[in-house]
Design a protein around this motif. Sequence first.
Motif, PDB file in Angstrom:
ATOM      1  N   GLY A   1    -127.793  73.823  18.908  1.00 28.82           N
ATOM      2  CA  GLY A   1    -127.962  74.852  19.920  1.00 28.82           C
ATOM      3  C   GLY A   1    -128.039  74.249  21.314  1.00 28.82           C
ATOM      4  O   GLY A   1    -127.470  74.798  22.272  1.00 28.82           O
ATOM      5  N   TYR A   2    -128.725  73.130  21.433  1.00 34.32           N
ATOM      6  CA  TYR A   2    -128.832  72.431  22.725  1.00 34.32           C
ATOM      7  C   TYR A   2    -127.465  72.005  23.243  1.00 34.32           C
ATOM      8  O   TYR A   2    -127.233  71.983  24.450  1.00 34.32           O
ATOM      9  CB  TYR A   2    -129.738  71.215  22.520  1.00 34.32           C
ATOM     10  N   PHE A   3    -126.552  71.688  22.331  1.00 37.09           N
ATOM     11  CA  PHE A   3    -125.209  71.244  22.722  1.00 37.09           C
ATOM     12  C   PHE A   3    -124.271  72.400  23.100  1.00 37.09           C
ATOM     13  O   PHE A   3    -123.171  72.157  23.578  1.00 37.09           O
ATOM     14  CB  PHE A   3    -124.558  70.474  21.570  1.00 37.09           C
ATOM     15  N   GLN A   4    -124.672  73.644  22.885  1.00 32.09           N
ATOM     16  CA  GLN A   4    -123.726  74.752  23.015  1.00 32.09           C
ATOM     17  C   GLN A   4    -123.260  74.999  24.452  1.00 32.09           C
ATOM     18  O   GLN A   4    -122.089  75.263  24.700  1.00 32.09           O
ATOM     19  CB  GLN A   4    -124.330  76.043  22.445  1.00 32.09           C
ATOM     20  N   GLN A   5    -124.151  74.947  25.408  1.00 33.65           N
ATOM     21  CA  GLN A   5    -123.794  75.295  26.782  1.00 33.65           C
ATOM     22  C   GLN A   5    -123.020  74.164  27.442  1.00 33.65           C
ATOM     23  O   GLN A   5    -123.547  73.055  27.589  1.00 33.65           O
ATOM     24  CB  GLN A   5    -125.048  75.594  27.598  1.00 33.65           C
ATOM     25  N   PRO A   6    -121.782  74.388  27.851  1.00 32.84           N
ATOM     26  CA  PRO A   6    -121.008  73.324  28.501  1.00 32.84           C
ATOM     27  C   PRO A   6    -121.743  72.759  29.714  1.00 32.84           C
ATOM     28  O   PRO A   6    -122.275  73.501  30.544  1.00 32.84           O
ATOM     29  CB  PRO A   6    -119.713  74.033  28.906  1.00 32.84           C
ATOM     30  N   GLY A   7    -121.782  71.436  29.779  1.00 33.03           N
ATOM     31  CA  GLY A   7    -122.399  70.747  30.890  1.00 33.03           C
ATOM     32  C   GLY A   7    -123.852  70.383  30.691  1.00 33.03           C
ATOM     33  O   GLY A   7    -124.363  69.469  31.348  1.00 33.03           O
ATOM     34  N   ARG A   8    -124.549  71.054  29.805  1.00 33.76           N
ATOM     35  CA  ARG A   8    -125.983  70.822  29.657  1.00 33.76           C
ATOM     36  C   ARG A   8    -126.280  69.442  29.054  1.00 33.76           C
ATOM     37  O   ARG A   8    -127.010  68.642  29.631  1.00 33.76           O
ATOM     38  CB  ARG A   8    -126.596  71.921  28.801  1.00 33.76           C
ATOM     39  N   ALA A   9    -125.691  69.160  27.891  1.00 35.61           N
ATOM     40  CA  ALA A   9    -125.914  67.844  27.280  1.00 35.61           C
ATOM     41  C   ALA A   9    -125.230  66.749  28.089  1.00 35.61           C
ATOM     42  O   ALA A   9    -125.733  65.621  28.166  1.00 35.61           O
ATOM     43  CB  ALA A   9    -125.415  67.846  25.845  1.00 35.61           C
ATOM     44  N   GLU A  10    -124.081  67.062  28.689  1.00 34.93           N
ATOM     45  CA  GLU A  10    -123.395  66.081  29.534  1.00 34.93           C
ATOM     46  C   GLU A  10    -124.314  65.598  30.654  1.00 34.93           C
ATOM     47  O   GLU A  10    -124.318  64.413  31.006  1.00 34.93           O
ATOM     48  CB  GLU A  10    -122.123  66.686  30.143  1.00 34.93           C
ATOM     49  N   ALA A  11    -125.097  66.524  31.231  1.00 38.22           N
ATOM     50  CA  ALA A  11    -125.993  66.156  32.323  1.00 38.22           C
ATOM     51  C   ALA A  11    -127.082  65.192  31.868  1.00 38.22           C
ATOM     52  O   ALA A  11    -127.580  64.377  32.662  1.00 38.22           O
ATOM     53  CB  ALA A  11    -126.618  67.416  32.914  1.00 38.22           C
ATOM     54  N   GLU A  12    -127.444  65.266  30.597  1.00 34.10           N
ATOM     55  CA  GLU A  12    -128.411  64.313  30.050  1.00 34.10           C
ATOM     56  C   GLU A  12    -127.772  62.966  29.756  1.00 34.10           C
ATOM     57  O   GLU A  12    -128.340  61.913  30.048  1.00 34.10           O
ATOM     58  CB  GLU A  12    -129.029  64.860  28.760  1.00 34.10           C
ATOM     59  N   ILE A  13    -126.569  62.985  29.177  1.00 32.40           N
ATOM     60  CA  ILE A  13    -125.966  61.764  28.636  1.00 32.40           C
ATOM     61  C   ILE A  13    -125.229  60.949  29.682  1.00 32.40           C
ATOM     62  O   ILE A  13    -125.380  59.708  29.748  1.00 32.40           O
ATOM     63  CB  ILE A  13    -124.988  62.121  27.498  1.00 32.40           C
TER      64      ILE A  13
END
Length: 328
Positions: free
Chosen positions: A155-167
Motif C-alpha cells: 500500500g505504501y508503494f501505491q502512490q507514484p512518487g511517494r516511495a521514490e522520495a524515500e529511496i
Amino acid sequence: MPQPTPVQHRLVRTPGGRIHLVEQGTGPLVLFVHGFPESWYSWRHQLPALAAAGFRAVALDVRGYGRSSAPAAVDAYRMLDHVEDTAAVIEALGAGSAIVVGHDWGSPIAAHTALLRPDLVTAVGLLSVPYAPRGGPRPTEAFAGLGGDEEFYVGYFQQPGRAEAEIEPDVRGWLAGFYAGLSADTMPRGGEGSLFFVPEGGRLRDRFPAGVLPSWLTEADLDVYAGEFERTGMTGALNRYRNVDRDWADLAPWDGAPVTQPALFLGGTLDASTTWMREAIEAYPTTLPGLVSCHLLEGCGHWIQQERAEEVNRLLIDWLRSPAVGVG
C-alpha cells in the motif's frame, strides 16, 4: 562436462520496446527472471553453474530495470505485459520453448507465463514467492486490512512518487538496508517491528538494519545494484506494485487456474514470503499439480539464490535433469 562460454549481453526487441539480457552456455534454454529491487545480476551465481552443466542460461532485466525499456505509463507494468515480454524473449532467442525460473516478483511472472503461454514454457521454477492463483478480494482492499494502524508496504508503494522520495536521495543506503533486512544473517530479531509495515508518518527504511551488509553481498555487488537504480530511478521497479489491482481484473478469466507444467519451489524458512503464504504452499497439490521438487532451506532468508548459491544451483540442476523435466 562442457566448459561454459563467455557471458554475452544482448538487447532483444519486444512489443513493449526492448529487454536486456545476459546469456551464458549452450543447450536447453533456462530463462531467469528477477524480482524487486534487483536485476539480471541476481543470477550471477546461477549463469556459470548452469552453463557448465550443459544449459543455455539467460537472465533478463525486467521492464523498468537496467537497460530494458521503462515505459512512462504506470499501467504498462501489468502482469500481462511482463508475460508478453518473457514470451517475446523466448521467441527472440529462437529456442522454441524454455524452462522459466523466477524469484520474488519474478516468481509470479514465471508462473503466469507458464499459465498463459504453455506453448512456450515447458517447466517452471519458483523461488521465495509461492504460486497463488488469482482469486479473493481486490488486492489493495485486502492490504488495507493488514497492520492495524500501520501501513502494509505494498500500500505504501501505491502512490507514484511517494516511495521514490524515500529511496532516491540515498539509493545505495536504502538498498543495503532492504537487502540486509531480509537476509538470514542480518534481519532484525525480536521487537524491532516488521520491516513490511510503515508507521504513520514514518518511512519503510526506519526499521532497516543500519551499517551492516549480509554475508552474500559485497561492497562491489552493492555498487552494481545501486549503480543501476541511480541511473534509472526507482519508478519502473515500483510500478509493478502499482498494478496489483489491474492484474486482479486482467486475470479474472484464469481465476483459480493451476499451473500444470513440471515445477520446482525453493524457499527459505526465515523468509516472510514463505511463512505468510504457507497456505499457498499447502495448496500445491491443487494449484501446482506438476510439482516435482519442493525445498524450504533451513535458516535461509529471502535472497535465496544469492544466500545459498551452491545449494540452489544443485537443486536447480537436479530438477532440470529429473525425468519429469527431461532436458538434462
